[in-house]
Design a protein around this motif. Sequence first.
Motif, PDB file in Angstrom:
ATOM      1  N   SER A 111      43.821  54.254  34.127  1.00  0.00           N
ATOM      2  CA  SER A 111      44.953  54.302  35.060  1.00  0.00           C
ATOM      3  C   SER A 111      45.612  52.946  35.295  1.00  0.00           C
ATOM      4  O   SER A 111      46.800  52.874  35.596  1.00  0.00           O
ATOM      5  CB  SER A 111      44.517  54.901  36.404  1.00  0.00           C
ATOM      6  N   LYS A 132      54.778  59.830  27.689  1.00  0.00           N
ATOM      7  CA  LYS A 132      55.820  60.730  27.207  1.00  0.00           C
ATOM      8  C   LYS A 132      56.926  59.960  26.512  1.00  0.00           C
ATOM      9  O   LYS A 132      57.478  60.401  25.498  1.00  0.00           O
ATOM     10  CB  LYS A 132      56.383  61.553  28.370  1.00  0.00           C
ATOM     11  N   ASP A 133      57.251  58.783  27.047  1.00  0.00           N
ATOM     12  CA  ASP A 133      58.275  57.951  26.436  1.00  0.00           C
ATOM     13  C   ASP A 133      57.832  57.433  25.075  1.00  0.00           C
ATOM     14  O   ASP A 133      58.646  57.280  24.160  1.00  0.00           O
ATOM     15  CB  ASP A 133      58.625  56.767  27.348  1.00  0.00           C
ATOM     16  N   THR A 154      50.183  59.117  37.426  1.00  0.00           N
ATOM     17  CA  THR A 154      51.458  59.799  37.227  1.00  0.00           C
ATOM     18  C   THR A 154      52.409  58.953  36.389  1.00  0.00           C
ATOM     19  O   THR A 154      53.058  59.445  35.459  1.00  0.00           O
ATOM     20  CB  THR A 154      52.102  60.117  38.588  1.00  0.00           C
ATOM     21  N   SER A 155      52.486  57.664  36.709  1.00  0.00           N
ATOM     22  CA  SER A 155      53.386  56.786  35.958  1.00  0.00           C
ATOM     23  C   SER A 155      52.888  56.576  34.530  1.00  0.00           C
ATOM     24  O   SER A 155      53.692  56.439  33.596  1.00  0.00           O
ATOM     25  CB  SER A 155      53.535  55.438  36.668  1.00  0.00           C
ATOM     26  N   GLU A 199      49.471  57.487  41.916  1.00  0.00           N
ATOM     27  CA  GLU A 199      50.766  57.174  41.326  1.00  0.00           C
ATOM     28  C   GLU A 199      50.582  56.473  39.984  1.00  0.00           C
ATOM     29  O   GLU A 199      51.389  56.641  39.064  1.00  0.00           O
ATOM     30  CB  GLU A 199      51.582  56.296  42.279  1.00  0.00           C
ATOM     31  N   ARG A 201      44.596  50.793  31.098  1.00  0.00           N
ATOM     32  CA  ARG A 201      45.968  51.297  30.946  1.00  0.00           C
ATOM     33  C   ARG A 201      46.638  50.667  29.723  1.00  0.00           C
ATOM     34  O   ARG A 201      47.303  51.352  28.945  1.00  0.00           O
ATOM     35  CB  ARG A 201      46.761  50.985  32.214  1.00  0.00           C
ATOM     36  N   SER A 244      51.395  58.869  32.736  1.00  0.00           N
ATOM     37  CA  SER A 244      51.845  60.076  32.027  1.00  0.00           C
ATOM     38  C   SER A 244      53.292  59.949  31.588  1.00  0.00           C
ATOM     39  O   SER A 244      53.654  60.321  30.466  1.00  0.00           O
ATOM     40  CB  SER A 244      51.678  61.308  32.924  1.00  0.00           C
ATOM     41  N   ARG A 245      54.127  59.409  32.476  1.00  0.00           N
ATOM     42  CA  ARG A 245      55.544  59.230  32.141  1.00  0.00           C
ATOM     43  C   ARG A 245      55.709  58.245  30.985  1.00  0.00           C
ATOM     44  O   ARG A 245      56.489  58.485  30.059  1.00  0.00           O
ATOM     45  CB  ARG A 245      56.324  58.738  33.367  1.00  0.00           C
ATOM     46  N   GLU A 246      54.961  57.153  31.035  1.00  0.00           N
ATOM     47  CA  GLU A 246      55.077  56.156  29.971  1.00  0.00           C
ATOM     48  C   GLU A 246      54.616  56.720  28.634  1.00  0.00           C
ATOM     49  O   GLU A 246      55.211  56.441  27.587  1.00  0.00           O
ATOM     50  CB  GLU A 246      54.255  54.919  30.328  1.00  0.00           C
TER      51      GLU A 246
END
Length: 243
Positions: free
Chosen positions: A16, A53-54, A46-47, A43, A21, A49-51
């Motif tokens: 995380s 995906k990018d 969550t962030s 958070e 990370r 996961s977003r990274e």
Amino acid sequence: MNGLLESKKALVTGGSRGIGREIVLEYARAGASVVTCGRHSSEALTSLSRELKDVGGQHRVLIADVTHAEEVDHLVDECRATLGGLDILVHNAGVNSRVPFPELLLEEWQRIMDTNLGAAYTVTQRALPLLSAGGSVVFVGSRVATVGLPMGAHYTASKAGLVGLARSLAKELGPRGLRVNVLAPGPMESDAPMPPEARQRFEHGVALRRLGRASDVAGVAIFLASDLAAFVSGETINVDGGV
């Protein structure tokens, strides 16, 4: 994406924040599919996961406390379902505290040992059936394992235990084509503020005169996971800037 880990499948615990990370993101950028976890919903997860995906690719970010065997089983089951197997296992989950030895309670000793060393045993043993020949196991240790740390006997002992575990597993699992190594970071940058005098003291003890960055460690983690390190096993690689 540099392709060094193209088509590799990785499990990274404690992904995380910090070193974990950075390893997760660099593995993904290098072409690996990554399953990772954090102990609690946050958070930071969550962030992450977003990274991921990018970056693109097949990745999973889960909640799992690796000190509990049943949660490790769930984590490994997700690796099996999502990835079908593993080429890389990184045990990065860890905790630390500073306590004078005369005041060190058994509960705190056990908390540190359970996360830093006990979880390495559990995760590696449970994930072993998924690891294929040519696979790489990496334990994130610490430079303090060989130099010691005042008010950190419990932490130091847990990280020193990883060195012995890795050397033994390298011999036992080597005939199966598996490599086991330890990454040992030195003084690192962190999100926590550091008093100027403490920073100066740490930097003065490093030949390169700076603190390490998570990216410094992640670069070596990519090397150990890749075919470039196909004949490296049972080693502890200090990433400490020349302490």
